[in-house]
Design an enzyme around this catalytic site. Structure first.
Site, short mmCIF file in Angstrom:
data_model
loop_
_atom_site.label_atom_id
_atom_site.label_comp_id
_atom_site.label_asym_id
_atom_site.label_seq_id
_atom_site.Cartn_x
_atom_site.Cartn_y
_atom_site.Cartn_z
N HIS A 1 -2.73 1.70 7.26
CA HIS A 1 -3.91 1.38 6.44
C HIS A 1 -4.69 0.20 7.00
O HIS A 1 -5.09 -0.71 6.27
CB HIS A 1 -3.52 1.14 4.98
CG HIS A 1 -4.53 1.69 4.01
ND1 HIS A 1 -5.34 0.89 3.24
CD2 HIS A 1 -4.86 2.96 3.70
CE1 HIS A 1 -6.13 1.64 2.49
NE2 HIS A 1 -5.86 2.91 2.76
N TYR B 1 0.84 -1.20 0.00
CA TYR B 1 0.00 0.00 0.00
C TYR B 1 0.87 1.26 0.00
O TYR B 1 1.86 1.36 0.72
CB TYR B 1 -0.92 0.04 1.22
CG TYR B 1 -1.59 1.38 1.35
CD1 TYR B 1 -2.66 1.73 0.54
CD2 TYR B 1 -1.09 2.34 2.24
CE1 TYR B 1 -3.23 2.98 0.60
CE2 TYR B 1 -1.65 3.60 2.31
CZ TYR B 1 -2.73 3.91 1.49
OH TYR B 1 -3.28 5.16 1.55
#
Length: 402
Positions: A212, A159
């Site tokens: 995240h 990510y």
């Protein structure tokens, strides 16, 4: 001043955006962002089918009454689709009210609390050295705060890491791509990144990191503890926030500041975290948290508990959101930082705006309204493109948090 018309504009200048435009009998118009990444058409339909018919004939100045009508009257309250739709209406009406007054929006909120809005950029790379070089580039551009993400050895994708360093867009296919995730490899690697960054750049710049939502509470506590020597500005979204008590466990294990809230939709999502002082920064956004009217309530509550704002500002929110957010940021007393991912040239052309960046700070501009417009003819040249956010699986195939 009566609302005489409203319409939804969906456009894709490099990524999808949903914009609501409201028209009045005095010739003033206002626009609001309604973008919900990967679910854009759900909000567009909600606005077209359920909201716009209720707006026609109403007094555009009665922002608070209209907000409550759309929230309380719907019965099915909250949720990202409903609150993004309400936010678009709210933002457009504030735009109209400020234009009617001949003032920039922040003046209607109470005026400036600061001269500029400190923003953070996104530095990322395939490995630690590439990320380090990207951080250097952001420092050269004048940023005082920088989020740092790096590829993890043994994982094909991570990510926040993109081949296009400046314009990261994770929604990359019509159907969700499946990524492989390893918590163990991530926890081992990330502290090495910040050790390298502090070794090269010292402590003159703020560094941030986005987890995240991928860790359990105890794993997040471990990461926060390991990052303490590097004095991060914050560790973001350390664990899924549905279990708000999880942040108490993280708090018990680390003094690394915690930020959360980009997926929050109302003050009720943030209330316990704020009142129990389990976070340091609330990241709710203009778009997904019901517009400026509701974001003010969240910020007011946060101020009582010395929690500061750090509004989400990725490129999955349009320049309309950024413009409105900067007016909010320059006013709100308990401001912390504003995320700023630069939009592409095509997006900036569709959404001409008054805001600007210089020396690590942004200003919203002083034109009446929130300072962002939409070129509808140009927007029409970029039709909607189906795009979905990815999903994660662990190395054994178990579905995991993306």
């Amino acid at each position: 001043m009566k609302i005489t018309g409203a319409r939804v504009i969906v456009t894709c200048p490099d990524r999808n955006f949903v914009t609501l435009k409201i028209e009045t009998d005095e010739g003033l118009t206002g626009i609001g962002d309604a973008t919900l990444n990967g679910r854009e058409l759900a909000v567009a339909s909600y606005l077209t089918d359920h909201v716009i018919p209720c707006l026609i004939g109403r007094d555009a100045h009665r922002i608070e009454d209209i907000w409550n009508y759309l929230y309380r009257g719907a019965y099915w309250r909250r949720g990202p689709v409903t609150m993004s739709a309400i936010a678009a209406v709210d933002t457009a009406l504030w735009d109209i009210k400020a234009k009617a007054a001949g003032l920039p929006l922040y003046q209607l909120l109470g005026g400036r609390s600061r001269d500029g809005v400190m923003v953070y950029g996104h530095a990322n790379g395939r490995d630690i050295e590439e990320t380090t070089d990207e951080v250097a580039r952001y420092i050269e551009m004048g940023y005082r705060a920088i989020r740092a993400q790096t590829g993890v050895p043994g994982l094909a994708s991570t990510y926040g890491v993109s081949s296009d360093k400046m314009y990261y867009e994770p929604a990359d296919a019509a159907l969700p791509t499946e990524n492989i995730w390893s918590t163990e490899k991530y926890l081992d690697h990330v502290p090495k990144l910040f050790d390298r960054l502090r070794d090269r750049f010292g402590f003159d710049h703020h560094l941030l990191h986005d987890v995240h939502h991928r860790l359990t509470p105890i794993e997040a506590g471990r990461l926060g503890k390991s990052l303490e020597p590097y004095r991060l500005f914050w560790m973001e979204d350390a664990t899924p926030a549905e279990n708000q008590e999880a942040f108490r466990l993280i708090r018990q294990h680390t003094v690394t500041p915690l930020a959360v809230g980009e997926v929050f939709n109302t003050i009720w999502d943030a209330k316990d975290l704020i009142q129990n002082q389990l976070i340091d920064y609330i990241r709710a956004t203009v778009v997904h948290a019901g517009g400026i009217s509701h974001l003010r309530r969240i910020a007011d509550l946060a101020a009582l508990y010395q929690v500061r704002t750090g509004c989400h500002g990725a490129t999955d929110l349009s320049p309309v959101c950024m413009g409105a957010a900067l007016h909010f940021d320059i006013w709100v007393p308990n401001f912390g930082v504003q995320e700023y991912m630069r939009h592409t040239e095509a997006t900036d052309a569709v959404f001409p705006h008054a805001y600007s960046f210089a020396s690590g700070y942004m200003t919203p501009g002083d034109v009446p309204g929130h300072g962002v417009e939409i070129d509808e003819k140009l927007a029409a040249k970029y039709p909607y493109k189906p795009c979905s956010l990815p999903v994660n699986r662990l190395e054994d195939g178990t579905l995991w948090h993306w």
